[in-house]
Design a protein around this motif. Structure first.
Motif, short mmCIF file in Angstrom:
data_model
loop_
_atom_site.label_atom_id
_atom_site.label_comp_id
_atom_site.label_asym_id
_atom_site.label_seq_id
_atom_site.Cartn_x
_atom_site.Cartn_y
_atom_site.Cartn_z
N ARG A 1 43.67 36.40 40.34
CA ARG A 1 43.85 37.80 39.98
C ARG A 1 42.82 38.68 40.70
O ARG A 1 43.14 39.77 41.19
CB ARG A 1 43.74 37.96 38.46
CG ARG A 1 44.04 39.35 37.98
CD ARG A 1 44.03 39.43 36.47
NE ARG A 1 45.19 38.80 35.88
CZ ARG A 1 45.37 38.66 34.55
NH1 ARG A 1 44.46 39.10 33.72
NH2 ARG A 1 46.45 38.08 34.09
N LEU A 2 41.58 38.20 40.79
CA LEU A 2 40.54 38.96 41.49
C LEU A 2 40.89 39.12 42.97
O LEU A 2 40.72 40.19 43.55
CB LEU A 2 39.18 38.26 41.37
CG LEU A 2 38.56 38.19 39.98
CD1 LEU A 2 37.27 37.37 40.01
CD2 LEU A 2 38.27 39.60 39.46
N PHE A 3 41.38 38.04 43.58
CA PHE A 3 41.74 38.12 45.00
C PHE A 3 42.91 39.07 45.20
O PHE A 3 42.93 39.85 46.16
CB PHE A 3 42.09 36.73 45.56
CG PHE A 3 40.95 35.74 45.49
CD1 PHE A 3 39.65 36.15 45.81
CD2 PHE A 3 41.15 34.43 45.11
CE1 PHE A 3 38.58 35.25 45.75
CE2 PHE A 3 40.10 33.53 45.04
CZ PHE A 3 38.82 33.94 45.35
N ASP A 4 43.87 39.02 44.28
CA ASP A 4 45.05 39.87 44.41
C ASP A 4 44.66 41.35 44.34
O ASP A 4 45.00 42.14 45.24
CB ASP A 4 46.04 39.52 43.29
CG ASP A 4 47.31 40.37 43.36
OD1 ASP A 4 47.95 40.35 44.43
OD2 ASP A 4 47.63 41.04 42.37
N ILE A 5 43.91 41.73 43.31
CA ILE A 5 43.54 43.15 43.17
C ILE A 5 42.55 43.54 44.27
O ILE A 5 42.62 44.63 44.83
CB ILE A 5 43.00 43.48 41.75
CG1 ILE A 5 42.72 44.98 41.60
CG2 ILE A 5 41.76 42.69 41.40
CD1 ILE A 5 43.94 45.86 41.66
N GLY A 6 41.66 42.63 44.63
CA GLY A 6 40.68 42.91 45.67
C GLY A 6 41.34 43.19 47.02
O GLY A 6 40.96 44.11 47.75
#
Lengths: 474, 97
Positions: free
Chosen positions: A457-462
């Motif tokens: 999720r962090l990679f996606d939003i980042g």
């Protein structure tokens, strides 16, 4: 330069690992005299680059994902045959006898190690001023610190000597320097990345992670270094916490009351503009309450020194490291440790010894651990309502060398990052825009916090928020 | 905390401290302890419930996985002082002390 850009050029043959290593070394010779990001620069990198270049000629895109990519490694991570000092005098002469698991995995993926980076002694500090080998300077403004404790790794990337570096994060030691140097910093879920071969500081808090120029690169490196390891009993698998699904738009929780604590006004303005950007992109922003997080720093300065005092007991000048002889064994210990440790290490060892002593154990360590459990419950309750929690990474931009001489004022830099380590969740810091100090534009960072195991999720939003902007601006 | 208590913590921690160092540390440690006492307000006495989370120590089988002697040379090379294959240390009992 990012890893993904380098990789494309290596595959097309437009640029070779040999050229990349030569350029990294040229940048280091030109800039590192002033910056002091590196403790040692390795002379076998050219040989590894030669092999990697030959591999690309033969295998092209079938080479492993980091083939020929030059990386810098924080000096508390062991690389077999290389000096591993932890930036401490007590390990001045210590040559690592084995590869850390993260190093072995990077090696297997084809990475080239350019050198080891400076840090606060045994990762204790927020400025890299606590190194026994002298401070590192921020490449953006050399009168300022690069943050810490992974300040050398951050400076190595920020001065463009390498596209990425490994750091370790016990209370913010990757995210805060990423924020001060305008980089992407990832602190994975506790247990996601093996700690085998890392010098232990706070064993229940430590995680290795990455400093990169893009979120995509953080993901590439994370996928290489993460995973179960029989050598680290606390490593988790992908199933341990289940998957936090990715979504088209997210709900972000802002712990408003918590942000009232000493954040510079212009940093807060950048933060509000960042929230506006998120809203404009269709995400929802809601206020949440995390009242116990405000006490996170206090709990951290009990738990962490307690673990430090135990972990640093192994450095005694007996089996390895620097020994200062005394008339008997006790005096040898007292001399070796008095000479070998710097002021911050001594302070934390003493503090840890005090809070663990019988009579004080329940009042300090017992309560801090209990509070930690409550913080975890509080955060899990918040994640029932929101997908991500968002805060500034640090309350200020990079400060001047020597500015924070009082330990508590230095510790307060980590107010937003330590609750993440105490609860074991993953967090990502990405650049949030600049603020001006003495006529210089300095970067700030925003921290996204995800539930346990929520790196995807962090990679996606980042990627959506930062990489998209980065590539659009060229 | 007194200077003597700091010096005692130093001995317990196996770190020799000078008087000047002990005085400086006394002020710093007092300030830090006052700050961290905040946890006392949030966790009442007698509520020290210990929970084991999802992540806990899992011990592997107690069996040797390395070839004998595979690390001996490199570990011995790190000894501050050696005699043959032995690590040399000072005696533990000192008749003078």
């Amino acid at each position: 330069m990012t890893i993904s850009e380098l990789r494309k050029k290596f595959i097309s043959g437009e640029y070779t690992p040999m050229e990349a290593v030569a350029e990294a070394k040229a940048v280091i010779s030109e800039k590192d005299g002033d910056i002091h990001a590196y403790l040692d620069v390795y002379d076998d990198a050219e040989e590894m680059a030669k092999e990697a270049t030959a591999r690309y000629q033969k295998e092209g895109g079938n080479t492993p994902p980091l083939c020929g990519v030059p990386l810098a490694i924080k000096n508390n991570i062991l690389i077999a045959g290389k000096r591993a000092t932890g930036a401490s005098k007590i390990l001045d002469n210590y040559i690592a006898s084995y590869d850390a698991t993260v190093i072995k995995r990077l090696r297997d993926a084809g990475a080239i190690f350019i050198g080891s980076t400076n840090m606060d002694e045994f990762a204790m500090g927020s400025s890299t001023e606590n190194s026994a080998y002298g401070p590192t300077r921020n490449p953006i403004d050399q009168s300022r610190v690069p943050g810490g404790s992974s300040g050398g790794s951050a400076a190595a990337v920020a001065m463009s000597s390498v596209p990425a570096a490994l750091g370790t994060d016990t209370g913010g030691s990757i995210r805060q320097p990423a924020s001060y140097c305008g980089l992407v910093g990832l602190k994975p879920t506790y247990g996601a990345v093996s700690r085998y071969g890392l010098m232990a500081m706070g064993s229940s808090l430590d995680q290795a992670g990455t400093l990169t120029n893009s979120v995509e690169d953080a993901e590439t490196l994370f996928n290489v270094i993460a995973g179960r390891d029989p050598h680290d009993m606390t490593t988790i698998s992908g199933e341990t916490y289940g998957v936090a699904p990715t979504k088209d738009t997210y709900t972000f929780g802002v712990p408003r009351a918590f942000l009232g604590q000493g954040v510079d006004a212009d940093v807060m303005e950048r933060f509000e503009s960042h929230l506006d950007e998120l809203r404009a992109a269709g995400h929802r922003i809601v206020d949440i309450e995390l009242p116990l997080f405000e006490a996170g720093l206090a709990a951290y300065y009990i738990v962490m020194p307690a673990e430090v005092s135990s972990n640093l007991a192994r450095f005694d000048g007996i089996r390895y490291g620097v020994r200062k002889e005394g008339k008997d064994l006790l005096e040898t210990y007292l001399n070796s440790r008095a000479d070998g440790f710097g002021a911050e290490a001594k302070r934390r060892i003493l503090l840890g010894t005090y809070v663990l002593s019988s009579g004080y154990f329940d009042a300090y360590y017992g309560k801090a651990e209990a509070l930690r459990g409550k913080m975890r419950d509080e955060l899990n309750a918040a994640f029932a309502q929101v997908d991500l929690v968002v805060t500034p990474t640090a309350p200020t931009p990079a400060f001047k060398l020597g500015e924070k001489s009082d330990p508590l004022s230095m510790y307060r830099q980590d107010i937003f990052t330590v609750p993440v380590n105490l609860t074991g969740v993953p967090a990502l810091s990405i650049p949030m825009g600049e603020v001006e100090r003495d006529g210089v534009s300095l970067p700030t960072g925003v921290q996204y916090i995800a539930p346990h195991g929520g790196e995807a999720r962090l990679f996606d939003i980042g990627r959506k928020v930062y990489d998209a902007k980065r590539y659009n601006n060229g | 905390m007194t200077k003597e208590e700091i010096l005692h913590l130093g001995t317990l921690s196996r770190i020799r401290l000078s008087d000047a160092e002990a005085l400086k540390l006394k002020g710093e440690i007092d300030a830090i302890l006052e700050y961290v006492s905040e946890v006392n307000k949030l966790v009442p006495d007698g509520h020290l419930e210990k929970k084991v989370g999802l992540v806990h120590n899992v011990f592997r089988e107690d069996k040797v996985v390395n070839e004998p002697d595979s690390y001996s040379d490199v570990l011995q090379a790190a000894f501050p002082e050696r005699e043959g294959d032995y690590l040399k240390v000072k005696k533990i009992l000192n008749p003078d002390s």
